[in-house]
Design a protein around this motif. Structure first.
Motif, PDB file in Angstrom:
ATOM      1  N   ILE A  20      43.993 -60.646 -10.390  1.00 42.13           N
ATOM      2  CA  ILE A  20      43.148 -61.840 -10.289  1.00 42.13           C
ATOM      3  C   ILE A  20      42.729 -62.284 -11.686  1.00 42.13           C
ATOM      4  O   ILE A  20      42.370 -61.463 -12.528  1.00 42.13           O
ATOM      5  CB  ILE A  20      41.888 -61.555  -9.450  1.00 42.13           C
ATOM      6  N   VAL A  21      42.758 -63.590 -11.909  1.00 42.47           N
ATOM      7  CA  VAL A  21      42.082 -64.180 -13.062  1.00 42.47           C
ATOM      8  C   VAL A  21      40.926 -64.994 -12.497  1.00 42.47           C
ATOM      9  O   VAL A  21      41.127 -65.895 -11.686  1.00 42.47           O
ATOM     10  CB  VAL A  21      43.014 -65.079 -13.890  1.00 42.47           C
ATOM     11  N   ASN A  22      39.724 -64.642 -12.886  1.00 46.27           N
ATOM     12  CA  ASN A  22      38.538 -65.281 -12.325  1.00 46.27           C
ATOM     13  C   ASN A  22      38.114 -66.452 -13.207  1.00 46.27           C
ATOM     14  O   ASN A  22      37.684 -66.270 -14.334  1.00 46.27           O
ATOM     15  CB  ASN A  22      37.402 -64.261 -12.196  1.00 46.27           C
ATOM     16  N   GLY A  23      38.261 -67.651 -12.674  1.00 45.88           N
ATOM     17  CA  GLY A  23      37.893 -68.859 -13.410  1.00 45.88           C
ATOM     18  C   GLY A  23      36.624 -69.501 -12.890  1.00 45.88           C
ATOM     19  O   GLY A  23      36.370 -70.681 -13.173  1.00 45.88           O
ATOM     20  N   GLY A  24      35.821 -68.753 -12.151  1.00 44.69           N
ATOM     21  CA  GLY A  24      34.577 -69.299 -11.630  1.00 44.69           C
ATOM     22  C   GLY A  24      33.531 -69.475 -12.710  1.00 44.69           C
ATOM     23  O   GLY A  24      33.465 -68.688 -13.647  1.00 44.69           O
ATOM     24  N   VAL A  25      32.701 -70.496 -12.569  1.00 49.03           N
ATOM     25  CA  VAL A  25      31.611 -70.757 -13.519  1.00 49.03           C
ATOM     26  C   VAL A  25      30.333 -70.981 -12.716  1.00 49.03           C
ATOM     27  O   VAL A  25      30.171 -72.005 -12.048  1.00 49.03           O
ATOM     28  CB  VAL A  25      31.902 -71.981 -14.399  1.00 49.03           C
ATOM     29  N   SER A  26      29.434 -70.025 -12.785  1.00 51.49           N
ATOM     30  CA  SER A  26      28.191 -70.094 -12.014  1.00 51.49           C
ATOM     31  C   SER A  26      27.394 -71.352 -12.354  1.00 51.49           C
ATOM     32  O   SER A  26      27.326 -71.767 -13.500  1.00 51.49           O
ATOM     33  CB  SER A  26      27.332 -68.862 -12.304  1.00 51.49           C
ATOM     34  N   GLY A  27      26.807 -71.941 -11.321  1.00 52.79           N
ATOM     35  CA  GLY A  27      25.968 -73.111 -11.510  1.00 52.79           C
ATOM     36  C   GLY A  27      26.698 -74.427 -11.449  1.00 52.79           C
ATOM     37  O   GLY A  27      26.063 -75.484 -11.494  1.00 52.79           O
ATOM     38  N   SER A  28      28.024 -74.384 -11.331  1.00 57.14           N
ATOM     39  CA  SER A  28      28.800 -75.625 -11.378  1.00 57.14           C
ATOM     40  C   SER A  28      28.714 -76.409 -10.072  1.00 57.14           C
ATOM     41  O   SER A  28      28.951 -75.874  -8.997  1.00 57.14           O
ATOM     42  CB  SER A  28      30.276 -75.324 -11.667  1.00 57.14           C
ATOM     43  N   SER A  29      28.409 -77.675 -10.199  1.00 59.62           N
ATOM     44  CA  SER A  29      28.615 -78.600  -9.096  1.00 59.62           C
ATOM     45  C   SER A  29      30.081 -79.022  -9.129  1.00 59.62           C
ATOM     46  O   SER A  29      30.815 -78.679 -10.064  1.00 59.62           O
ATOM     47  CB  SER A  29      27.715 -79.825  -9.262  1.00 59.62           C
ATOM     48  N   SER A  30      30.509 -79.787  -8.172  1.00 55.87           N
ATOM     49  CA  SER A  30      31.896 -80.249  -8.186  1.00 55.87           C
ATOM     50  C   SER A  30      32.168 -81.133  -9.402  1.00 55.87           C
ATOM     51  O   SER A  30      33.236 -81.042 -10.019  1.00 55.87           O
ATOM     52  CB  SER A  30      32.213 -81.003  -6.888  1.00 55.87           C
ATOM     53  N   ALA A  31      31.203 -81.972  -9.783  1.00 59.29           N
ATOM     54  CA  ALA A  31      31.392 -82.857 -10.935  1.00 59.29           C
ATOM     55  C   ALA A  31      31.501 -82.064 -12.226  1.00 59.29           C
ATOM     56  O   ALA A  31      32.350 -82.341 -13.079  1.00 59.29           O
ATOM     57  CB  ALA A  31      30.248 -83.857 -11.016  1.00 59.29           C
ATOM     58  N   VAL A  32      30.632 -81.062 -12.384  1.00 52.61           N
ATOM     59  CA  VAL A  32      30.666 -80.241 -13.589  1.00 52.61           C
ATOM     60  C   VAL A  32      31.976 -79.458 -13.665  1.00 52.61           C
ATOM     61  O   VAL A  32      32.624 -79.402 -14.717  1.00 52.61           O
ATOM     62  CB  VAL A  32      29.466 -79.280 -13.631  1.00 52.61           C
ATOM     63  N   TYR A  33      32.401 -78.870 -12.547  1.00 52.15           N
ATOM     64  CA  TYR A  33      33.615 -78.058 -12.596  1.00 52.15           C
ATOM     65  C   TYR A  33      34.845 -78.919 -12.856  1.00 52.15           C
ATOM     66  O   TYR A  33      35.799 -78.472 -13.514  1.00 52.15           O
ATOM     67  CB  TYR A  33      33.794 -77.258 -11.310  1.00 52.15           C
TER      68      TYR A  33
END
Length: 240
Positions: free
Chosen positions: A77-90
């Motif tokens: 797995i490569v984890n590309g998650g970013v905590s706190g992101s809304s759809s617009a930010v991500y």
């Protein structure tokens, strides 16, 4: 000057960690972007060192909190998650990442941070913005992987009923399903067993803090048939 800069960086890290690990508060757009500056460095390093075949996890903290030690479909797995992101930010953050090696599949979980009651998430304007941002994300991911799976929005704990709109959980999940039919992504709900019917709320004990899952490994296992249907049909290695 150096001392103030160090204190600022430490503060940013603690704020992001608090959000991701359970001390939830309403994240601001500034919080998410500040945290993302350092988080994206780590994500890009892992992408640059990814093997020939891997699974990319994308989205907000519901993606980032998956353990990198767990495998999906027998793949790293490569984890590309970013905590706190809304759809617009991500959608903005994703455009800053370079995927030089194509992932076998991508799993995207996004939407929780779009559910703030104060933003009227089920209103026409907010829902339109969500769909536009999700379209940007899926279009980008479809360009780098042959299989993109977008999950339903996870349920929330009843403790957050005054901050997040539980009915928007169901509403946005339905919008994701329809959008995937149009854009060619695959819709999946690995959180189905955690839901308290169609209320948008989670069953008792399913959430750690009202926002994050009590256990992430079962959710990734539940997602595997959508991520790698051939391996699942053949009884592949699976996750562990």
């Amino acid at each position: 000057m150096r001392h103030r800069l160090l204190l600022g960086l430490v503060g940013m890290a603690l704020a992001a960690a608090g959000f991701a690990l359970g001390a939830w508060r309403t994240p601001s757009r500034l919080d998410a972007r500040l945290y993302a500056q350092n988080r994206l460095i780590a994500v890009q390093v892992h992408l640059d060192e990814a093997p020939a075949e891997y699974i990319l996890l994308a989205g907000d903290s519901q993606a980032e909190l998956h353990s990198p030690a767990q495998r999906a479909c027998g793949l790293e797995i490569v984890n590309g998650g970013v905590s706190g992101s809304s759809s617009a930010v991500y959608a903005e953050l994703l455009e800053r990442l370079a995927l030089r090696t194509r992932p076998r599949a991508v799993a995207l979980t996004i939407g929780t941070n779009d559910l703030l009651v104060k933003n009227d998430p089920r209103g026409a304007a907010a829902a339109t913005r969500f769909e536009a941002s999700l379209t940007r994300i899926v279009t980008r991911l479809r360009a780098v992987s042959d299989r993109v799976v977008v999950t339903a929005v996870p349920p929330i704990g009843r403790v957050l009923a005054g901050r997040l709109d539980p009915l928007a959980v169901t509403d946005y999940s339905a919008r994701i399903r329809v959008l995937c039919e149009r854009l060619g992504c695959h819709y999946a709900d690995p959180f189905a067993d955690l839901r308290d019917g169609e209320t948008g709320f989670a069953r008792e004990g399913a959430m750690r803090d009202g926002l994050h899952l009590a256990a992430y490994r079962p959710a990734l296992r539940a997602l595997e048939p959508a991520l790698c249907p051939v391996a699942a049909a053949e009884g592949g290695a699976g996750s562990r």
